[in-house]
Design an enzyme around this catalytic site. Structure first.
Site, PDB file in Angstrom:
ATOM      1  CG  ASN A   9      -1.728   1.244   1.366  1.00 54.04           C
ATOM      2  OD1 ASN A   9      -1.775   2.063   0.451  1.00 54.04           O
ATOM      3  ND2 ASN A   9      -2.384   1.405   2.499  1.00 54.04           N
ATOM      4  CD1 TRP A  10       3.428   1.024  -3.098  1.00 56.70           C
ATOM      5  CD2 TRP A  10       3.535   2.407  -4.858  1.00 56.70           C
ATOM      6  NE1 TRP A  10       4.143   0.392  -4.085  1.00 56.70           N
ATOM      7  CE2 TRP A  10       4.221   1.219  -5.180  1.00 56.70           C
ATOM      8  CE3 TRP A  10       3.462   3.417  -5.815  1.00 56.70           C
ATOM      9  CZ2 TRP A  10       4.850   1.026  -6.415  1.00 56.70           C
ATOM     10  CZ3 TRP A  10       4.087   3.224  -7.051  1.00 56.70           C
ATOM     11  CH2 TRP A  10       4.772   2.042  -7.339  1.00 56.70           C
ATOM     12  CE  LYS A  11      -0.061   3.169   4.769  1.00 55.43           C
ATOM     13  NZ  LYS A  11       0.108   3.228   6.214  1.00 55.43           N
ATOM     14  CG  HIS A  94      -5.614   2.069   5.329  1.00 57.40           C
ATOM     15  ND1 HIS A  94      -5.125   2.969   6.238  1.00 57.40           N
ATOM     16  CD2 HIS A  94      -4.653   1.138   5.137  1.00 57.40           C
ATOM     17  CE1 HIS A  94      -3.903   2.592   6.592  1.00 57.40           C
ATOM     18  NE2 HIS A  94      -3.590   1.488   5.932  1.00 57.40           N
ATOM     19  CD  GLU A  96      -2.666   5.500   6.798  1.00 52.39           C
ATOM     20  OE1 GLU A  96      -2.692   5.563   5.558  1.00 52.39           O
ATOM     21  OE2 GLU A  96      -1.757   4.909   7.432  1.00 52.39           O
ATOM     22  CD  GLU A 166      -3.274  -2.363   7.277  1.00 52.10           C
ATOM     23  OE1 GLU A 166      -2.207  -2.663   6.724  1.00 52.10           O
ATOM     24  OE2 GLU A 166      -3.825  -1.253   7.133  1.00 52.10           O
ATOM     25  N   GLY A 172       2.743   2.252  10.691  1.00 58.79           N
ATOM     26  CA  GLY A 172       3.684   3.354  10.542  1.00 58.79           C
ATOM     27  C   GLY A 172       4.438   3.703  11.816  1.00 58.79           C
ATOM     28  CB  SER A 212       5.530  -1.862  11.755  1.00 58.83           C
ATOM     29  OG  SER A 212       5.146  -0.524  12.038  1.00 58.83           O
ATOM     30  N   GLY A 233       2.991  -1.133   4.165  1.00 55.71           N
ATOM     31  CA  GLY A 233       3.062   0.294   3.872  1.00 55.71           C
ATOM     32  C   GLY A 233       4.493   0.699   3.556  1.00 55.71           C
ATOM     33  N   GLY A 234       5.182   1.259   4.554  1.00 48.00           N
ATOM     34  CA  GLY A 234       6.526   1.825   4.362  1.00 48.00           C
ATOM     35  C   GLY A 234       7.484   0.928   3.593  1.00 48.00           C
TER      36      GLY A 234
END
Ligand code: 13P
Length: 250
Positions: A9-11, A94, A96, A166, A172, A212, A233-234
Site C-alpha cells: 500500500n503505497w499510500k 483503511h 487512515e 491492521e 507506521g 510495520s 506500507g513503508g
C-alpha cells in the site's frame, strides 16, 4: 495449502518517475514467487502501473473507490473507472480513511459492494486502536467491524474479498504486533466469519496482517497459520524490501 497474498500500500507516495523506477526494479525480484503480489498505488500512478505490470505476476490495486457508479461526488472515483483501466484490487476502509476521512463500517460496506459489482477484489481493512486493545475491547471492535462492515455480504461475495487485519497502533509506528498477537487476532476474526459463513468459507478467506511489516519480520509473521499474507506500507516503497517480504514465504 493457501499461498500468501502480499500487497503493497503505497499510500500517498511516488510520483510517476519514481513509480516507474520502483516497479521496473520490483518485476524481476518477485517473478518466481508462488505468492500473489499486489501493489496498491495512488490514482495518478495506476495507468503506469497497469502498463508496466502487464504480462508480469504483479497485480495492481487502488486505495479507495466510491459506492456510486457516477454522479456529483467531487474528488471520488467510481469502481468502473478503476476496472476500465485494468485495476484488479482496491483497498477499502483503511484506518487512515476511517480516522481522517470519516469512513465508517457502513461506508466500508457500501464501497465493498460497489467494488465487487464492478468486478474488483476489495482488500477490506479492520483493526483496533491501542486504547481499544488496552481497555480489553479488541475483540468487540473487530467483531463490530466484521458484523457491520460485512452485513449484506454473501458467502459467494466473500470468496472475492481479502481482509486485512491492521492494528492501528502498529501502522507506521515501527511497532509490529508479535507473531502470536497477530495470529491470535486474525484467528479471532476468522472465528467471527465462521459464525456467519461456516468453516469452509472462513478457512478459505484470506486474512492479511498489516502494520510495520518488513523484510525482517515477514518470514515469522507469514509462517503463522492464520496469517494469509501482508499489507505493507513503508516497506513497500523500496523495491528490494518489498520483494524480500514477498519472497519471505516460499
Ligand atoms: P506500515 O507498513 O507503514 O506500518 O503501514 C501499514 C499499512 O497501513 C498498510 O496498509
Amino acid at each position: 495449502m493457501k499461498n500468501k497474498i502480499v500487497a503493497g500500500n503505497w499510500k500517498m507516495n511516488k510520483l510517476q518517475k519514481e513509480a516507474k523506477k520502483l516497479i521496473k526494479t520490483l518485476i524481476p525480484l518477485v517473478k518466481d514467487t508462488t505468492n500473489t503480489v499486489v501493489i496498491c498505488v495512488p490514482y495518478t500512478d495506476l495507468a503506469t502501473a497497469v502498463k508496466l505490470c502487464k504480462d508480469t505476476n504483479i497485480h495492481v490495486g487502488a486505495q479507495n473507490c466510491h459506492w456510486k457508479e457516477s454522479g456529483a461526488f467531487t474528488g471520488e472515483i467510481a469502481p468502473s473507472m478503476l476496472k476500465e483501466i485494468g485495476v484488479e484490487y482496491v483497498v477499502i476502509g483503511h484506518s487512515e480513511r476511517r480516522t481522517y476521512f470519516g469512513e465508517t463500517d457502513a461506508t466500508v460496506l457500501q464501497r465493498t459492494q460497489a467494488a465487487l459489482a464492478a468486478g474488483l477484489k476489495p482488500i477490506v481493512c479492520i483493526g483496533e486502536t491501542l486504547e481499544e486493545r488496552n481497555s480489553g475491547n479488541m475483540e468487540n471492535v473487530l467483531k463490530r467491524q466484521i458484523v457491520e462492515g460485512f452485513k449484506d455480504i454473501t458467502a459467494d461475495q466473500l470468496a472475492n474479498i481479502v481482509v486485512a487485519y491492521e492494528p492501528v497502533w502498529a501502522i507506521g509506528t515501527g511497532v509490529t504486533a508479535t507473531d502470536q498477537q497477530a495470529n491470535d487476532a486474525i484467528g479471532f476474526c476468522r472465528s467471527v466469519f465462521e459464525e456467519k459463513y461456516g468453516k469452509e468459507a472462513a478457512d478459505n478467506l484470506y486474512i492479511q496482517y498489516g502494520g510495520s511489516m518488513n523484510e525482517k519480520n515477514a518470514e515469522a509473521l507469514l509462517n503463522m497459520p492464520h496469517i494469509d499474507g501482508g499489507l505493507i506500507g513503508g516497506a513497500s516503497l523500496v523495491a528490494e524490501k518489498f520483494a524480500a517480504v514477498v519472497n519471505a514465504h516460499k
